[in-house]
Structure formats: structure tokens, C-alpha cells
Design a protein around this motif. Structure first.
Motif, mmCIF file in Angstrom:
data_model
loop_
_atom_site.group_PDB
_atom_site.id
_atom_site.type_symbol
_atom_site.label_atom_id
_atom_site.label_comp_id
_atom_site.label_asym_id
_atom_site.label_seq_id
_atom_site.Cartn_x
_atom_site.Cartn_y
_atom_site.Cartn_z
ATOM 1 N N GLU A 217 0.827 -1.211 0.000
ATOM 2 C CA GLU A 217 0.000 0.000 0.000
ATOM 3 C C GLU A 217 0.861 1.260 0.000
ATOM 4 O OE1 GLU A 217 -3.223 0.404 -0.399
ATOM 5 O OE2 GLU A 217 -3.442 -1.767 -0.609
ATOM 6 N N GLU A 218 1.939 1.254 0.790
ATOM 7 C CA GLU A 218 2.816 2.428 0.833
ATOM 8 C C GLU A 218 3.527 2.630 -0.503
ATOM 9 O OE1 GLU A 218 6.477 4.260 3.391
ATOM 10 O OE2 GLU A 218 4.962 3.029 4.354
ATOM 11 N N ALA A 219 3.966 1.543 -1.134
ATOM 12 C CA ALA A 219 4.621 1.652 -2.437
ATOM 13 C C ALA A 219 3.653 2.186 -3.489
ATOM 14 C CB ALA A 219 5.165 0.287 -2.865
ATOM 15 N N LEU A 220 2.401 1.768 -3.423
ATOM 16 C CA LEU A 220 1.403 2.270 -4.368
ATOM 17 C C LEU A 220 1.121 3.755 -4.133
ATOM 18 C CD1 LEU A 220 -1.126 -0.700 -4.500
ATOM 19 C CD2 LEU A 220 0.430 0.061 -6.296
ATOM 20 N N ARG A 221 1.095 4.180 -2.883
ATOM 21 C CA ARG A 221 0.880 5.598 -2.586
ATOM 22 C C ARG A 221 2.030 6.459 -3.098
ATOM 23 N NH1 ARG A 221 0.316 5.114 3.220
ATOM 24 N NH2 ARG A 221 -0.405 3.095 2.933
ATOM 25 N N GLU A 222 3.249 5.953 -3.007
ATOM 26 C CA GLU A 222 4.415 6.700 -3.495
ATOM 27 C C GLU A 222 4.379 6.864 -5.003
ATOM 28 O OE1 GLU A 222 7.897 4.702 -2.190
ATOM 29 O OE2 GLU A 222 7.613 5.226 -0.092
ATOM 30 N N ARG A 223 3.828 5.884 -5.712
ATOM 31 C CA ARG A 223 3.796 5.926 -7.172
ATOM 32 C C ARG A 223 2.657 6.769 -7.714
ATOM 33 N NH1 ARG A 223 4.604 0.652 -10.336
ATOM 34 N NH2 ARG A 223 4.775 2.267 -11.885
ATOM 35 N N GLN A 224 1.701 7.161 -6.869
ATOM 36 C CA GLN A 224 0.582 7.965 -7.349
ATOM 37 C C GLN A 224 1.099 9.339 -7.739
ATOM 38 O OE1 GLN A 224 -2.908 8.046 -5.040
ATOM 39 N NE2 GLN A 224 -3.274 5.874 -5.281
ATOM 40 N N PRO A 225 0.550 9.899 -8.842
ATOM 41 C CA PRO A 225 1.022 11.204 -9.304
ATOM 42 C C PRO A 225 0.618 12.326 -8.356
ATOM 43 C CG PRO A 225 -0.845 10.468 -10.594
ATOM 44 C CD PRO A 225 -0.470 9.336 -9.688
ATOM 45 N N ALA A 226 1.360 13.417 -8.448
ATOM 46 C CA ALA A 226 1.054 14.597 -7.632
ATOM 47 C C ALA A 226 -0.256 15.216 -8.099
ATOM 48 C CB ALA A 226 2.199 15.602 -7.732
ATOM 49 N N ALA A 227 -0.699 16.265 -7.425
ATOM 50 C CA ALA A 227 -2.009 16.864 -7.702
ATOM 51 C C ALA A 227 -2.132 17.381 -9.129
ATOM 52 C CB ALA A 227 -2.277 17.980 -6.711
ATOM 53 N N GLY A 228 -1.064 17.926 -9.723
ATOM 54 C CA GLY A 228 -1.153 18.524 -11.052
ATOM 55 C C GLY A 228 -0.962 17.539 -12.195
ATOM 56 N N GLU A 229 -0.483 16.337 -11.901
ATOM 57 C CA GLU A 229 -0.197 15.377 -12.957
ATOM 58 C C GLU A 229 -1.440 14.564 -13.300
ATOM 59 O OE1 GLU A 229 3.130 12.946 -11.977
ATOM 60 O OE2 GLU A 229 4.256 14.610 -11.139
ATOM 61 N N PRO A 230 -1.539 14.104 -14.572
ATOM 62 C CA PRO A 230 -2.689 13.277 -14.925
ATOM 63 C C PRO A 230 -2.596 11.912 -14.254
ATOM 64 C CG PRO A 230 -1.152 13.398 -16.751
ATOM 65 C CD PRO A 230 -0.659 14.349 -15.699
ATOM 66 N N ALA A 231 -3.718 11.425 -13.768
ATOM 67 C CA ALA A 231 -3.746 10.141 -13.076
ATOM 68 C C ALA A 231 -4.339 9.079 -13.985
ATOM 69 C CB ALA A 231 -4.577 10.259 -11.795
ATOM 70 N N ALA A 232 -3.744 7.913 -13.959
ATOM 71 C CA ALA A 232 -4.289 6.782 -14.705
ATOM 72 C C ALA A 232 -5.379 6.137 -13.866
ATOM 73 C CB ALA A 232 -3.190 5.763 -14.998
ATOM 74 N N THR A 233 -6.400 5.609 -14.521
ATOM 75 C CA THR A 233 -7.458 4.934 -13.792
ATOM 76 C C THR A 233 -6.930 3.628 -13.250
ATOM 77 O OG1 THR A 233 -8.207 3.890 -15.820
ATOM 78 C CG2 THR A 233 -9.280 5.950 -15.186
ATOM 79 N N PRO A 234 -7.361 3.230 -12.050
ATOM 80 C CA PRO A 234 -6.859 1.987 -11.482
ATOM 81 C C PRO A 234 -7.290 0.794 -12.318
ATOM 82 C CG PRO A 234 -8.622 2.898 -10.134
ATOM 83 C CD PRO A 234 -8.311 3.904 -11.189
ATOM 84 N N ALA A 235 -6.409 -0.162 -12.423
ATOM 85 C CA ALA A 235 -6.679 -1.334 -13.238
ATOM 86 C C ALA A 235 -7.430 -2.368 -12.412
ATOM 87 C CB ALA A 235 -5.379 -1.920 -13.768
ATOM 88 N N THR A 236 -8.720 -2.499 -12.646
ATOM 89 C CA THR A 236 -9.523 -3.496 -11.969
ATOM 90 C C THR A 236 -10.430 -4.157 -12.984
ATOM 91 O OG1 THR A 236 -11.236 -1.869 -11.474
ATOM 92 C CG2 THR A 236 -9.559 -2.237 -9.780
ATOM 93 N N GLY A 237 -10.954 -5.293 -12.629
ATOM 94 C CA GLY A 237 -11.902 -5.970 -13.497
ATOM 95 C C GLY A 237 -11.240 -6.935 -14.458
ATOM 96 N N VAL A 238 -11.997 -7.382 -15.407
ATOM 97 C CA VAL A 238 -11.555 -8.397 -16.346
ATOM 98 C C VAL A 238 -10.439 -7.886 -17.247
ATOM 99 C CG1 VAL A 238 -12.290 -9.874 -18.235
ATOM 100 C CG2 VAL A 238 -13.799 -9.505 -16.314
ATOM 101 N N LEU A 239 -10.477 -6.631 -17.638
ATOM 102 C CA LEU A 239 -9.517 -6.093 -18.596
ATOM 103 C C LEU A 239 -8.224 -5.597 -17.961
ATOM 104 C CD1 LEU A 239 -11.962 -4.100 -20.862
ATOM 105 C CD2 LEU A 239 -11.055 -6.384 -21.204
ATOM 106 N N ALA A 240 -8.099 -5.695 -16.653
ATOM 107 C CA ALA A 240 -6.920 -5.175 -15.978
ATOM 108 C C ALA A 240 -5.652 -5.823 -16.500
ATOM 109 C CB ALA A 240 -7.034 -5.409 -14.478
#
Length: 129
Positions: free
Chosen positions: A83-106
């Protein structure tokens, strides 16, 4: 000419109906539901036919190696560290964020989050500084 247009419309309607029926059937059987017991946290391809995947099953986090022939448990990791590693990889407030990969197509070619991340990386590389 009009007969070809009518045939085209009827064929498209038939294909759309089959897809709609298949989606309803899959939904009824529980396929493609996010928030299930098993969640793919991260996936990294290592070669043409091999990958390493981090999977959360209930409260356990497993690192699994997968090839065309077999799936091998590589390690069990602390869930808080992941969880901490995932939080570190999240973009800052101004950067575009990718949608989380969930579901069948992840993790597949059809995963929108993967393409969004690729486009963001390409934009980052092409920006002049």
C-alpha cells in the motif's frame, strides 16, 4: 443499394444484441465484477510469455510468476508495504492520473489505465526542458 444498407443495419443490430446478451450473462454469473475476493494489484511483463503479478487475496498479498506453462508463488509480501509503495507511485495533484486497473480487462491491451500511463510517460519524455 438500399437492400445492402438494410442488411448492414440488421447485421449490426444482431451483433449488438449478441454482445448485449453476453454482457448480461457474464454479469449474472459474476464475471468482470470489481471488488471481488481476488484483486490484481500490479503486473509487470518480464518477457514475451512471462510476467510477475502482485495479487491480493482477502488479507494476503502474494507475488506470483506466470509463464505459458505454469504459475509459481514467488513470495508473500506485507500488505502495508505494498500500500505504501502504491501511494508513493501515485502522481502529484497537477499530474494526470491513470485509472486503477480493476476488473476483467486489468493489465490487458484493452485496459484504459495502461494506455493512459503510456501516453503520460511519452508526454513526459517529449517535453522540452
Amino acid at each position: 443499394m438500399t437492400w445492402m444498407l438494410i442488411r448492414l443495419v440488421l447485421t449490426l443490430a444482431f451483433v449488438g444484441g449478441v454482445l448485449w446478451f453476453a454482457a448480461r450473462l457474464a454479469k449474472r454469473r459474476g464475471l468482470g465484477q470489481a471488488g471481488g475476493l481476488i484483486e490484481v494489484v500490479a503486473r509487470q511483463r518480464m518477457g514475451r510469455a512471462s510476467s510477475v503479478t502482485v495479487v491480493r487475496i482477502a488479507d494476503r498479498v502474494l507475488v506470483v510468476g506466470a509463464t505459458e506453462e505454469q504459475v509459481t508463488l514467488l513470495a508473500e509480501v506485507d500488505g502495508e508495504a505494498v500500500e505504501e509503495a502504491l501511494r508513493e507511485r501515485q502522481p502529484a495533484a497537477g499530474e494526470p492520473a491513470a485509472t486503477p486497473a480493476t476488473g476483467v480487462l486489468a493489465g490487458s491491451v484493452f485496459d484504459r489505465g495502461g494506455w493512459t500511463a503510456i501516453v503520460a510517460q511519452l508526454r513526459e519524455r517529449t517535453v522540452r526542458r
